[in-house]
Design a protein around this motif. Structure first.
Motif, PDB file in Angstrom:
ATOM      1  N   LEU A  95      28.182  52.864  50.160  1.00  0.00           N
ATOM      2  CA  LEU A  95      28.530  54.299  50.110  1.00  0.00           C
ATOM      3  C   LEU A  95      28.816  55.085  51.376  1.00  0.00           C
ATOM      4  O   LEU A  95      28.447  55.038  52.382  1.00  0.00           O
ATOM      5  N   GLY A  96      30.124  55.456  51.399  1.00  0.00           N
ATOM      6  CA  GLY A  96      30.765  56.262  52.678  1.00  0.00           C
ATOM      7  C   GLY A  96      30.466  57.856  52.345  1.00  0.00           C
ATOM      8  O   GLY A  96      29.700  58.169  51.514  1.00  0.00           O
ATOM      9  N   ALA A  97      31.235  58.393  53.223  1.00  0.00           N
ATOM     10  CA  ALA A  97      31.057  60.082  53.289  1.00  0.00           C
ATOM     11  C   ALA A  97      31.523  60.517  51.888  1.00  0.00           C
ATOM     12  O   ALA A  97      32.573  60.043  51.341  1.00  0.00           O
ATOM     13  N   GLY A  98      30.831  61.478  51.199  1.00  0.00           N
ATOM     14  CA  GLY A  98      31.135  62.116  50.028  1.00  0.00           C
ATOM     15  C   GLY A  98      31.428  61.215  48.964  1.00  0.00           C
ATOM     16  O   GLY A  98      30.431  60.410  48.688  1.00  0.00           O
ATOM     17  N   LEU A  99      32.296  60.868  48.342  1.00  0.00           N
ATOM     18  CA  LEU A  99      32.574  60.118  47.334  1.00  0.00           C
ATOM     19  C   LEU A  99      33.369  58.518  47.695  1.00  0.00           C
ATOM     20  O   LEU A  99      33.856  58.095  46.457  1.00  0.00           O
ATOM     21  N   ALA A 100      33.496  58.506  49.012  1.00  0.00           N
ATOM     22  CA  ALA A 100      34.149  57.331  49.351  1.00  0.00           C
ATOM     23  C   ALA A 100      33.539  56.286  48.831  1.00  0.00           C
ATOM     24  O   ALA A 100      32.457  56.053  48.778  1.00  0.00           O
ATOM     25  N   ARG A 101      34.494  55.212  48.393  1.00  0.00           N
ATOM     26  CA  ARG A 101      33.989  53.971  47.779  1.00  0.00           C
ATOM     27  C   ARG A 101      34.664  52.672  48.821  1.00  0.00           C
ATOM     28  O   ARG A 101      35.564  52.680  49.359  1.00  0.00           O
ATOM     29  N   ASP A 102      33.420  52.042  48.787  1.00  0.00           N
ATOM     30  CA  ASP A 102      33.605  50.602  49.461  1.00  0.00           C
ATOM     31  C   ASP A 102      32.721  49.721  49.196  1.00  0.00           C
ATOM     32  O   ASP A 102      31.800  49.930  48.271  1.00  0.00           O
ATOM     33  N   TRP A 103      33.149  48.279  49.227  1.00  0.00           N
ATOM     34  CA  TRP A 103      32.292  47.205  48.841  1.00  0.00           C
ATOM     35  C   TRP A 103      32.054  46.104  49.964  1.00  0.00           C
ATOM     36  O   TRP A 103      32.588  46.214  51.032  1.00  0.00           O
ATOM     37  N   ALA A 104      30.864  45.510  49.900  1.00  0.00           N
ATOM     38  CA  ALA A 104      30.552  44.230  50.702  1.00  0.00           C
ATOM     39  C   ALA A 104      29.984  43.329  49.984  1.00  0.00           C
ATOM     40  O   ALA A 104      29.484  43.670  48.796  1.00  0.00           O
ATOM     41  N   GLY A 119      16.801  57.566  49.881  1.00  0.00           N
ATOM     42  CA  GLY A 119      17.374  57.803  48.470  1.00  0.00           C
ATOM     43  C   GLY A 119      18.333  56.937  48.377  1.00  0.00           C
ATOM     44  O   GLY A 119      19.028  57.038  47.095  1.00  0.00           O
ATOM     45  N   ARG A 120      19.495  56.350  49.224  1.00  0.00           N
ATOM     46  CA  ARG A 120      20.458  55.447  48.892  1.00  0.00           C
ATOM     47  C   ARG A 120      20.030  53.934  48.410  1.00  0.00           C
ATOM     48  O   ARG A 120      19.000  53.592  49.023  1.00  0.00           O
ATOM     49  N   PRO A 121      20.774  53.541  47.695  1.00  0.00           N
ATOM     50  CA  PRO A 121      20.447  52.185  47.391  1.00  0.00           C
ATOM     51  C   PRO A 121      20.626  51.118  48.149  1.00  0.00           C
ATOM     52  O   PRO A 121      21.488  51.364  49.319  1.00  0.00           O
ATOM     53  N   PRO A 122      20.120  49.899  48.243  1.00  0.00           N
ATOM     54  CA  PRO A 122      20.132  48.988  49.487  1.00  0.00           C
ATOM     55  C   PRO A 122      21.525  48.656  49.296  1.00  0.00           C
ATOM     56  O   PRO A 122      22.192  48.619  48.508  1.00  0.00           O
ATOM     57  N   GLU A 123      22.068  48.465  50.655  1.00  0.00           N
ATOM     58  CA  GLU A 123      23.603  47.795  50.728  1.00  0.00           C
ATOM     59  C   GLU A 123      23.693  46.581  51.684  1.00  0.00           C
ATOM     60  O   GLU A 123      22.644  46.546  52.584  1.00  0.00           O
ATOM     61  N   PRO A 124      24.548  45.742  51.422  1.00  0.00           N
ATOM     62  CA  PRO A 124      24.625  44.541  52.336  1.00  0.00           C
ATOM     63  C   PRO A 124      25.100  45.023  53.685  1.00  0.00           C
ATOM     64  O   PRO A 124      25.779  45.981  53.854  1.00  0.00           O
ATOM     65  N   GLY A 125      24.838  44.220  54.745  1.00  0.00           N
ATOM     66  CA  GLY A 125      25.351  44.668  56.018  1.00  0.00           C
ATOM     67  C   GLY A 125      26.391  43.860  56.724  1.00  0.00           C
ATOM     68  O   GLY A 125      26.834  43.960  57.900  1.00  0.00           O
ATOM     69  N   GLY A 126      27.317  43.117  55.802  1.00  0.00           N
ATOM     70  CA  GLY A 126      28.294  42.520  56.181  1.00  0.00           C
ATOM     71  C   GLY A 126      29.514  43.478  56.339  1.00  0.00           C
ATOM     72  O   GLY A 126      29.455  44.659  56.082  1.00  0.00           O
ATOM     73  N   GLN A 127      30.729  42.939  56.676  1.00  0.00           N
ATOM     74  CA  GLN A 127      31.883  43.293  56.601  1.00  0.00           C
ATOM     75  C   GLN A 127      32.161  44.256  55.512  1.00  0.00           C
ATOM     76  O   GLN A 127      32.303  43.897  54.394  1.00  0.00           O
ATOM     77  N   LEU A 163      34.872  45.990  52.736  1.00  0.00           N
ATOM     78  CA  LEU A 163      36.039  45.342  52.057  1.00  0.00           C
ATOM     79  C   LEU A 163      36.937  46.114  51.846  1.00  0.00           C
ATOM     80  O   LEU A 163      38.125  45.880  51.380  1.00  0.00           O
ATOM     81  N   GLY A 164      36.715  47.435  51.927  1.00  0.00           N
ATOM     82  CA  GLY A 164      37.517  48.451  51.331  1.00  0.00           C
ATOM     83  C   GLY A 164      37.320  48.932  49.894  1.00  0.00           C
ATOM     84  O   GLY A 164      36.989  47.857  48.920  1.00  0.00           O
ATOM     85  N   ALA A 165      37.842  50.015  49.304  1.00  0.00           N
ATOM     86  CA  ALA A 165      37.940  50.422  47.973  1.00  0.00           C
ATOM     87  C   ALA A 165      38.633  49.475  47.073  1.00  0.00           C
ATOM     88  O   ALA A 165      38.168  49.270  45.979  1.00  0.00           O
ATOM     89  N   ASP A 166      39.545  48.859  47.694  1.00  0.00           N
ATOM     90  CA  ASP A 166      40.447  47.997  46.745  1.00  0.00           C
ATOM     91  C   ASP A 166      39.787  46.707  46.474  1.00  0.00           C
ATOM     92  O   ASP A 166      40.362  45.927  45.639  1.00  0.00           O
ATOM     93  N   ALA A 167      38.616  46.292  47.083  1.00  0.00           N
ATOM     94  CA  ALA A 167      38.052  44.987  46.724  1.00  0.00           C
ATOM     95  C   ALA A 167      37.705  45.087  45.095  1.00  0.00           C
ATOM     96  O   ALA A 167      37.435  44.101  44.717  1.00  0.00           O
ATOM     97  N   ILE A 168      37.688  46.341  44.621  1.00  0.00           N
ATOM     98  CA  ILE A 168      37.220  46.448  43.118  1.00  0.00           C
ATOM     99  C   ILE A 168      38.440  45.758  42.131  1.00  0.00           C
ATOM    100  O   ILE A 168      38.043  45.045  41.328  1.00  0.00           O
ATOM    101  N   LEU A 169      39.634  45.323  42.798  1.00  0.00           N
ATOM    102  CA  LEU A 169      40.551  44.918  42.070  1.00  0.00           C
ATOM    103  C   LEU A 169      40.285  43.527  42.003  1.00  0.00           C
ATOM    104  O   LEU A 169      41.037  42.643  41.254  1.00  0.00           O
ATOM    105  N   GLU A 170      39.422  42.918  42.640  1.00  0.00           N
ATOM    106  CA  GLU A 170      39.020  41.295  42.589  1.00  0.00           C
ATOM    107  C   GLU A 170      38.103  40.998  41.491  1.00  0.00           C
ATOM    108  O   GLU A 170      37.766  39.843  41.323  1.00  0.00           O
ATOM    109  N   ALA A 171      37.284  42.177  41.155  1.00  0.00           N
ATOM    110  CA  ALA A 171      36.267  42.083  40.148  1.00  0.00           C
ATOM    111  C   ALA A 171      36.862  41.517  38.816  1.00  0.00           C
ATOM    112  O   ALA A 171      37.696  42.127  38.424  1.00  0.00           O
ATOM    113  N   ASP A 172      36.069  40.685  38.245  1.00  0.00           N
ATOM    114  CA  ASP A 172      36.331  40.109  36.729  1.00  0.00           C
ATOM    115  C   ASP A 172      35.403  40.812  35.844  1.00  0.00           C
ATOM    116  O   ASP A 172      35.777  40.849  34.865  1.00  0.00           O
TER     117      ASP A 172
END
Length: 217
Positions: free
Chosen positions: A99-108, A122-130, A132-141
């Motif tokens: 989760l980024g600022a506001g509604l910013a979307r990112d993935w790891a 209150g935030r969900p657990p998040e991975p600590g790795g790099q 990947l940017g919002a466009d990483a969702i395009l890789e999801a099946d």
């Protein structure tokens, strides 16, 4: 999948009155469902998490996916720990929200339970790795999304930020979205429809600890 889709209205909150504005109805439903979730014991949550993993493993879109976008659950949400471990064990690449600022979307990428941290209260657990940017969702099946409720038309009630509605619009058109809810959070759209607005995105399937069903999204 277990037979016909027959939502149960037992212990199902539905504080929606005729003529209510959709956003007001959503707020009332969110309050009622969150309150009900808080009453579920840790033991029942753990049992449900194992059942969710078993059920989701039978969804064809999940079975066939090389890359799964899903979520790391907060304590009262349908648990995903068992699912994450099951997917990782079979070599699936797993994308989790950052989760980024506001509604910013990112993935790891998920690399294991020890890497998941609650970055802020209150935030969900998040991975600590790099990141990947919002466009990483395009890789999801397939996208396995959280929800507070789903109805039989595919309408999904989220937490209110619009994060997953934006994610589902950005995913590839052929990607299936599977929402995860507890049994009493699956609503009959003919009798107890969830409020729907133009920016909402319907899901293609719903999973509970009792089974999964395709929806007419």
């Amino acid at each position: 999948m277990h037979g016909d889709l027959k939502p149960s209205s037992v212990h199902q909150p539905y504080p929606v009155a005729p003529g209510m504005e959709p956003e007001d109805a959503k707020d009332e439903l969110r309050r009622a469902i969150r309150h009900q979730r808080e009453g579920r014991s840790p033991r029942l949550r753990e049992e449900a998490a194992s059942a969710f993993a078993e059920v989701l493993a039978t969804v064809p879109a999940v079975q066939e996916a090389d890359v799964v976008a899903t979520y790391a659950a907060r304590p009262t949400e349908p648990g995903t720990g068992a699912l994450l471990e099951r997917l990782a064990a079979r070599g699936t690449r797993i994308l989790l929200p950052v989760l980024g600022a506001g509604l910013a979307r990112d993935w790891a990428e998920y690399t294991g339970p020890d890497d998941l941290l609650e970055r802020a209260p209150g935030r969900p657990p998040e991975p600590g790795g790099q990141n990947l940017g919002a466009d990483a969702i395009l890789e999801a099946d397939v996208v396995i999304s959280p929800a507070l409720a789903v109805d039989t038309s595919g309408t999904r009630l989220g937490q209110g930020g619009g994060w997953y509605d934006r994610v589902l619009k950005q995913a590839r058109p052929e990607v299936r979205a599977v929402a995860v809810v507890f049994p009493e959070e699956l609503y009959d759209a003919a009798e107890r429809p969830l409020p729907f607005e133009s920016h909402d995105v319907r899901v293609h399937a719903v999973a509970t600890p009792e089974g999964w069903w395709p929806l007419p999204a």
